[in-house]
Structures are given as structure tokens and as C-alpha cells.
Motif scaffolding. Sequence first.
Motif, PDB file in Angstrom:
ATOM      1  N   VAL A  39       0.857  -1.186   0.000  1.00 18.53           N
ATOM      2  CA  VAL A  39       0.000   0.000   0.000  1.00 18.53           C
ATOM      3  C   VAL A  39       0.895   1.239   0.000  1.00 18.53           C
ATOM      4  CG1 VAL A  39      -1.772   1.264   1.260  1.00 18.53           C
ATOM      5  CG2 VAL A  39      -1.785  -1.241   1.264  1.00 18.53           C
ATOM      6  N   PRO A  40       0.740   2.118  -1.001  1.00 19.45           N
ATOM      7  CA  PRO A  40       1.611   3.290  -1.056  1.00 19.45           C
ATOM      8  C   PRO A  40       1.125   4.448  -0.180  1.00 19.45           C
ATOM      9  CG  PRO A  40       0.300   3.174  -3.039  1.00 19.45           C
ATOM     10  CD  PRO A  40      -0.051   1.971  -2.208  1.00 19.45           C
ATOM     11  N   PHE A  41       2.070   5.048   0.503  1.00 16.18           N
ATOM     12  CA  PHE A  41       1.855   6.308   1.220  1.00 16.18           C
ATOM     13  C   PHE A  41       3.219   6.925   1.464  1.00 16.18           C
ATOM     14  CE2 PHE A  41       2.045   3.024   4.484  1.00 16.18           C
ATOM     15  CZ  PHE A  41       2.935   3.536   5.399  1.00 16.18           C
ATOM     16  N   LEU A  42       3.218   8.203   1.773  1.00 14.32           N
ATOM     17  CA  LEU A  42       4.462   8.944   1.961  1.00 14.32           C
ATOM     18  C   LEU A  42       4.360   9.764   3.243  1.00 14.32           C
ATOM     19  CD1 LEU A  42       7.198   9.999   0.821  1.00 14.32           C
ATOM     20  CD2 LEU A  42       5.878  11.719  -0.432  1.00 14.32           C
ATOM     21  N   GLY A  43       5.325   9.600   4.113  1.00 18.82           N
ATOM     22  CA  GLY A  43       5.425  10.410   5.322  1.00 18.82           C
ATOM     23  C   GLY A  43       6.739  11.172   5.303  1.00 18.82           C
ATOM     24  N   LEU A  68      -0.267   3.316  -6.436  1.00 17.37           N
ATOM     25  CA  LEU A  68       1.157   3.530  -6.691  1.00 17.37           C
ATOM     26  C   LEU A  68       1.364   4.397  -7.935  1.00 17.37           C
ATOM     27  CD1 LEU A  68       3.935   2.850  -5.585  1.00 17.37           C
ATOM     28  CD2 LEU A  68       3.937   0.840  -7.067  1.00 17.37           C
ATOM     29  N   ALA A  69       0.600   4.136  -8.980  1.00 17.44           N
ATOM     30  CA  ALA A  69       0.688   4.970 -10.188  1.00 17.44           C
ATOM     31  C   ALA A  69       0.289   6.413  -9.864  1.00 17.44           C
ATOM     32  CB  ALA A  69      -0.199   4.395 -11.289  1.00 17.44           C
ATOM     33  N   ASP A  70      -0.755   6.583  -9.056  1.00 14.09           N
ATOM     34  CA  ASP A  70      -1.168   7.926  -8.628  1.00 14.09           C
ATOM     35  C   ASP A  70      -0.051   8.629  -7.863  1.00 14.09           C
ATOM     36  OD1 ASP A  70      -3.735   7.678  -9.678  1.00 14.09           O
ATOM     37  OD2 ASP A  70      -4.732   7.626  -7.718  1.00 14.09           O
ATOM     38  N   LEU A  71       0.561   7.919  -6.921  1.00  9.94           N
ATOM     39  CA  LEU A  71       1.622   8.526  -6.110  1.00  9.94           C
ATOM     40  C   LEU A  71       2.783   8.973  -6.984  1.00  9.94           C
ATOM     41  CD1 LEU A  71       2.816   9.366  -3.394  1.00  9.94           C
ATOM     42  CD2 LEU A  71       3.646   7.012  -3.128  1.00  9.94           C
ATOM     43  N   ASP A  72       3.171   8.134  -7.929  1.00 13.71           N
ATOM     44  CA  ASP A  72       4.249   8.517  -8.850  1.00 13.71           C
ATOM     45  C   ASP A  72       3.888   9.796  -9.601  1.00 13.71           C
ATOM     46  OD1 ASP A  72       5.808   6.344  -8.109  1.00 13.71           O
ATOM     47  OD2 ASP A  72       5.287   5.147  -9.866  1.00 13.71           O
TER      48      ASP A  72
END
Length: 129
Positions: free
Chosen positions: A36-40, A114-118
Amino acid sequence: MTDRFDLACEALGCLGPLQWIRLSGGRHPQYGYQQVPFLGWRFAEPDEDKLRAVEGAVTATHTCLEWLVNSSRRNWLLAPSRLLDGTDESAASPQFDDRVNQLMRDQDFCAVALADLDAILRTLRELGS
């Protein structure tokens, strides 16, 4: 370091020095499933301009999912709203880990997120340069 991690550091670094960063997403190195993608992250000197820049990149990017930026704690968080739904929107909460484990079962969601986050990171980098 991965290319995605480097992109995240570069994109956020355009806004100011980072003290800390954590990126989740991509294939699990041992088991091969999508995570699951996320960024902190934490800026050395957080301020409203940096927050507006990140929120602006999220808004300006065409994504398949809804994304939220949470700056209510020392570490800021960018995550799909589905991940934060029903939690206190903190990666430190026990509900957050439970939600990550539930969503990992939806591999289609993980791939789309993941594609969205990129895409969001590329937009942020472009807007910040």
C-alpha cells in the motif's frame, strides 16, 4: 535507494530541507505482492507555503483515487483517502496499520494508488523546480 524514493526526496526537497522521510509502496522484496503506497515526511522548517505546494500538486495531478495530505502532526502524511478512512489520519495509530493490512489484499487498489503517487511526485517536482 529506489528511483521512487529518490523522486520523493527530490520533489519534497524542492520545497525545503527534509529531516525525515518514509515511503511505502512497490513490490515487497521477499514476497512480491504490491504494498500500500503512502508517503510520510518532516521538513526541517514546516510552513503553510510548503503545505499549500504539496496540496496544490495533489490537486493539479489527475489521479484515479482521492488523496489526502495530513499535516496535523510533526510528520506529514500523503495517502489515499481509502487508507485514512475511519482512522485518526495518523500513521502512528493502530488503526492505520490494520487498514494497511486490509488494503494490501486489494492488489488492484495498490497498483492504481502507486501509479497515482508517482504522478503526484512528478507534478510536485515540476512545480517545485
